[in-house]
Design a protein around this motif. Sequence first.
Motif, PDB file in Angstrom:
ATOM      1  N   GLU A 179       0.960  -1.332   0.002  1.00 29.94           N
ATOM      2  CA  GLU A 179       0.176  -0.095   0.035  1.00 29.94           C
ATOM      3  C   GLU A 179       0.898   1.323  -0.017  1.00 29.94           C
ATOM      4  OE1 GLU A 179      -2.887   0.095   3.093  1.00 29.94           O
ATOM      5  OE2 GLU A 179      -4.179  -1.856   2.446  1.00 29.94           O
ATOM      6  N   TYR A 180       1.762   1.480   0.856  1.00 30.16           N
ATOM      7  CA  TYR A 180       2.762   2.265   0.870  1.00 30.16           C
ATOM      8  C   TYR A 180       3.365   2.499  -0.525  1.00 30.16           C
ATOM      9  CZ  TYR A 180       6.494   5.447   2.262  1.00 30.16           C
ATOM     10  OH  TYR A 180       7.397   6.268   2.188  1.00 30.16           O
ATOM     11  N   ASN A 181       4.073   1.394  -1.002  1.00 28.74           N
ATOM     12  CA  ASN A 181       4.579   1.548  -2.619  1.00 28.74           C
ATOM     13  C   ASN A 181       3.724   2.163  -3.495  1.00 28.74           C
ATOM     14  OD1 ASN A 181       7.252   1.106  -1.539  1.00 28.74           O
ATOM     15  ND2 ASN A 181       6.878  -1.039  -1.662  1.00 28.74           N
ATOM     16  N   LEU A 182       2.408   1.663  -3.518  1.00 27.97           N
ATOM     17  CA  LEU A 182       1.454   2.187  -4.285  1.00 27.97           C
ATOM     18  C   LEU A 182       1.071   3.855  -4.313  1.00 27.97           C
ATOM     19  CD1 LEU A 182      -1.509  -0.615  -4.562  1.00 27.97           C
ATOM     20  CD2 LEU A 182       0.170   0.121  -6.318  1.00 27.97           C
ATOM     21  N   ALA A 183       0.964   4.046  -2.999  1.00 30.06           N
ATOM     22  CA  ALA A 183       0.688   5.700  -2.986  1.00 30.06           C
ATOM     23  C   ALA A 183       2.361   6.271  -3.328  1.00 30.06           C
ATOM     24  CB  ALA A 183       0.713   5.798  -1.381  1.00 30.06           C
ATOM     25  N   LEU A 184       3.241   5.833  -2.999  1.00 34.47           N
ATOM     26  CA  LEU A 184       4.484   6.524  -3.143  1.00 34.47           C
ATOM     27  C   LEU A 184       4.813   6.579  -4.968  1.00 34.47           C
ATOM     28  CD1 LEU A 184       7.226   8.017  -2.579  1.00 34.47           C
ATOM     29  CD2 LEU A 184       8.240   5.759  -2.414  1.00 34.47           C
ATOM     30  N   GLY A 185       4.341   5.348  -5.573  1.00 31.26           N
ATOM     31  CA  GLY A 185       4.286   5.365  -6.894  1.00 31.26           C
ATOM     32  C   GLY A 185       3.436   6.125  -7.684  1.00 31.26           C
ATOM     33  N   GLN A 186       2.193   6.511  -7.022  1.00 31.96           N
ATOM     34  CA  GLN A 186       1.337   7.422  -7.617  1.00 31.96           C
ATOM     35  C   GLN A 186       1.738   9.011  -7.430  1.00 31.96           C
ATOM     36  OE1 GLN A 186      -1.495   6.464  -9.108  1.00 31.96           O
ATOM     37  NE2 GLN A 186      -1.949   8.594  -9.403  1.00 31.96           N
ATOM     38  N   LYS A 187       2.342   9.246  -6.153  1.00 35.31           N
ATOM     39  CA  LYS A 187       3.080  10.720  -6.227  1.00 35.31           C
ATOM     40  C   LYS A 187       4.004  10.858  -7.078  1.00 35.31           C
ATOM     41  CE  LYS A 187       2.163  10.890  -1.135  1.00 35.31           C
ATOM     42  NZ  LYS A 187       2.547  11.092   0.282  1.00 35.31           N
ATOM     43  N   ARG A 188       4.701   9.774  -7.396  1.00 33.46           N
ATOM     44  CA  ARG A 188       5.710   9.997  -8.482  1.00 33.46           C
ATOM     45  C   ARG A 188       5.322  10.242  -9.806  1.00 33.46           C
ATOM     46  NH1 ARG A 188       9.728   5.133  -6.226  1.00 33.46           N
ATOM     47  NH2 ARG A 188      10.859   6.330  -4.620  1.00 33.46           N
ATOM     48  N   ALA A 189       4.354   9.520 -10.073  1.00 38.40           N
ATOM     49  CA  ALA A 189       3.456   9.832 -11.409  1.00 38.40           C
ATOM     50  C   ALA A 189       2.854  11.152 -11.377  1.00 38.40           C
ATOM     51  CB  ALA A 189       2.400   8.621 -11.606  1.00 38.40           C
ATOM     52  N   GLU A 190       2.261  11.658 -10.322  1.00 37.33           N
ATOM     53  CA  GLU A 190       1.800  12.989 -10.410  1.00 37.33           C
ATOM     54  C   GLU A 190       2.654  14.264 -10.562  1.00 37.33           C
ATOM     55  OE1 GLU A 190      -1.418  13.634 -10.694  1.00 37.33           O
ATOM     56  OE2 GLU A 190      -2.285  11.835 -10.179  1.00 37.33           O
ATOM     57  N   SER A 191       4.071  13.937  -9.833  1.00 36.02           N
ATOM     58  CA  SER A 191       5.103  14.790 -10.141  1.00 36.02           C
ATOM     59  C   SER A 191       5.294  15.043 -11.620  1.00 36.02           C
ATOM     60  CB  SER A 191       6.259  14.413  -9.173  1.00 36.02           C
ATOM     61  OG  SER A 191       5.853  14.384  -7.854  1.00 36.02           O
ATOM     62  N   VAL A 192       5.500  13.861 -12.196  1.00 37.68           N
ATOM     63  CA  VAL A 192       6.060  14.047 -13.750  1.00 37.68           C
ATOM     64  C   VAL A 192       4.615  14.571 -14.549  1.00 37.68           C
ATOM     65  CG1 VAL A 192       6.529  12.650 -15.638  1.00 37.68           C
ATOM     66  CG2 VAL A 192       7.641  11.907 -13.287  1.00 37.68           C
ATOM     67  N   LYS A 193       3.599  14.193 -14.303  1.00 40.14           N
ATOM     68  CA  LYS A 193       2.644  14.749 -14.995  1.00 40.14           C
ATOM     69  C   LYS A 193       2.271  16.258 -14.854  1.00 40.14           C
ATOM     70  CE  LYS A 193      -2.586  14.764 -15.093  1.00 40.14           C
ATOM     71  NZ  LYS A 193      -3.988  13.861 -14.493  1.00 40.14           N
ATOM     72  N   LYS A 194       2.566  16.814 -13.576  1.00 40.54           N
ATOM     73  CA  LYS A 194       2.715  18.332 -13.344  1.00 40.54           C
ATOM     74  C   LYS A 194       3.340  19.032 -14.341  1.00 40.54           C
ATOM     75  CE  LYS A 194       3.028  21.797  -9.778  1.00 40.54           C
ATOM     76  NZ  LYS A 194       3.161  22.115  -8.256  1.00 40.54           N
ATOM     77  N   ILE A 195       4.841  18.393 -14.295  1.00 40.29           N
ATOM     78  CA  ILE A 195       5.816  19.047 -15.379  1.00 40.29           C
ATOM     79  C   ILE A 195       5.201  19.115 -16.828  1.00 40.29           C
ATOM     80  CG2 ILE A 195       8.358  19.008 -16.089  1.00 40.29           C
ATOM     81  CD1 ILE A 195       8.880  18.029 -13.301  1.00 40.29           C
ATOM     82  N   LEU A 196       4.611  17.832 -17.156  1.00 40.05           N
ATOM     83  CA  LEU A 196       4.073  17.633 -18.654  1.00 40.05           C
ATOM     84  C   LEU A 196       3.142  18.777 -18.936  1.00 40.05           C
ATOM     85  CD1 LEU A 196       3.776  13.746 -18.819  1.00 40.05           C
ATOM     86  CD2 LEU A 196       5.607  15.211 -20.045  1.00 40.05           C
ATOM     87  N   SER A 197       2.280  18.947 -18.005  1.00 39.73           N
ATOM     88  CA  SER A 197       1.219  19.885 -18.185  1.00 39.73           C
ATOM     89  C   SER A 197       1.644  21.500 -18.443  1.00 39.73           C
ATOM     90  CB  SER A 197       0.287  19.869 -16.855  1.00 39.73           C
ATOM     91  OG  SER A 197      -0.554  18.701 -16.851  1.00 39.73           O
ATOM     92  N   LEU A 198       2.630  21.581 -17.373  1.00 36.97           N
ATOM     93  CA  LEU A 198       3.458  23.164 -17.613  1.00 36.97           C
ATOM     94  C   LEU A 198       4.193  23.121 -18.712  1.00 36.97           C
ATOM     95  CD1 LEU A 198       4.710  23.423 -13.645  1.00 36.97           C
ATOM     96  CD2 LEU A 198       2.772  24.530 -14.802  1.00 36.97           C
ATOM     97  N   SER A 199       4.538  22.044 -19.398  1.00 35.46           N
ATOM     98  CA  SER A 199       5.306  22.242 -20.529  1.00 35.46           C
ATOM     99  C   SER A 199       4.519  22.212 -21.859  1.00 35.46           C
ATOM    100  CB  SER A 199       6.272  21.068 -20.698  1.00 35.46           C
ATOM    101  OG  SER A 199       7.076  20.964 -19.659  1.00 35.46           O
ATOM    102  N   GLY A 200       3.027  22.157 -21.828  1.00 35.76           N
ATOM    103  CA  GLY A 200       2.227  22.181 -22.934  1.00 35.76           C
ATOM    104  C   GLY A 200       1.112  21.149 -23.237  1.00 35.76           C
ATOM    105  N   ALA A 201       1.580  19.849 -22.426  1.00 29.12           N
ATOM    106  CA  ALA A 201       0.693  19.080 -22.669  1.00 29.12           C
ATOM    107  C   ALA A 201      -0.913  19.307 -21.975  1.00 29.12           C
ATOM    108  CB  ALA A 201       1.180  17.650 -21.969  1.00 29.12           C
ATOM    109  N   LYS A 202      -1.824  18.820 -22.451  1.00 28.04           N
ATOM    110  CA  LYS A 202      -3.285  19.058 -22.012  1.00 28.04           C
ATOM    111  C   LYS A 202      -3.674  17.785 -21.149  1.00 28.04           C
ATOM    112  CE  LYS A 202      -4.904  21.639 -26.452  1.00 28.04           C
ATOM    113  NZ  LYS A 202      -5.804  21.359 -27.421  1.00 28.04           N
ATOM    114  N   GLU A 203      -4.570  18.072 -20.286  1.00 23.28           N
ATOM    115  CA  GLU A 203      -4.939  17.001 -19.319  1.00 23.28           C
ATOM    116  C   GLU A 203      -5.460  15.821 -19.988  1.00 23.28           C
ATOM    117  OE1 GLU A 203      -5.821  15.620 -15.658  1.00 23.28           O
ATOM    118  OE2 GLU A 203      -4.668  17.520 -16.140  1.00 23.28           O
TER     119      GLU A 203
END
Length: 236
Positions: A179-203
């Motif tokens: 469970e801990y690793n699932l939550a940590l993996g989701q946070k890592r994915a969300e961090s990358v997603k945020k940068i992609l959005s700031l770089s021009g990608a759409k939701e």
Amino acid sequence: MKSLALTAALSALLLFSGCSTVNPGDPQASAPTEASAIPVKDVGGKIDGKSNAKSDNKADGKTSLGSVEMADAEVRKLQEPASGAKSSADKGGNQDLAQDSGKGAPDTANAEQLNDPSKDPLNDAKSVLAKRSIYFDYDSFEVKKEFRNIVEAHGKYLQTNPKKKILIQGHTDERGGAEYNLALGQKRAESVKKILSLSGAKEEQLEAVSLGKEKPKALSSDEASWAENRRVDLVY
């Protein structure tokens, strides 16, 4: 018989000449007689009638011609706005057609990529887009500076290719609970997603998920393997 006819004709001619000769000294000679006035009047009337008729015909002809010219002028006036409107409509149609063509026209680079996949930067092994794994420190979900340019490059690529979509998969090493690793993996994915959005990608082009420790890249239980498993994979 011929001499008798000739004689009769000469007699008639002499008689007519004698009747038409007028004595200049006769006071009645200057005044026209009723008989002579009537024919003159009648003849004059006929002449005037012909003249008037001719004049009337000319007038009628001019009037008819003038009416036709006026009618033609009115028709031209009515046609001019119609022609102008048609011209405007043609121009508008051409503009609309041009605008519609521009809307549907694909980007040249995208068209080349569709026709020849080898020209797609994603398929270029030397391109920064060929790098699709982002690595993290132990128990961290912060994107390290050395990997930010990779994430930003993918964001810009997605911006110029709006039909492309990407799956952002977060991973962890084998240490720790599921469970801990699932939550940590989701946070890592969300961090990358945020940068992609700031770089021009759409939701709608982005989807972030976590696989925790269930999909390791390296199977050994050592520091090198763990470091390789603490990652985010970008899947097109």
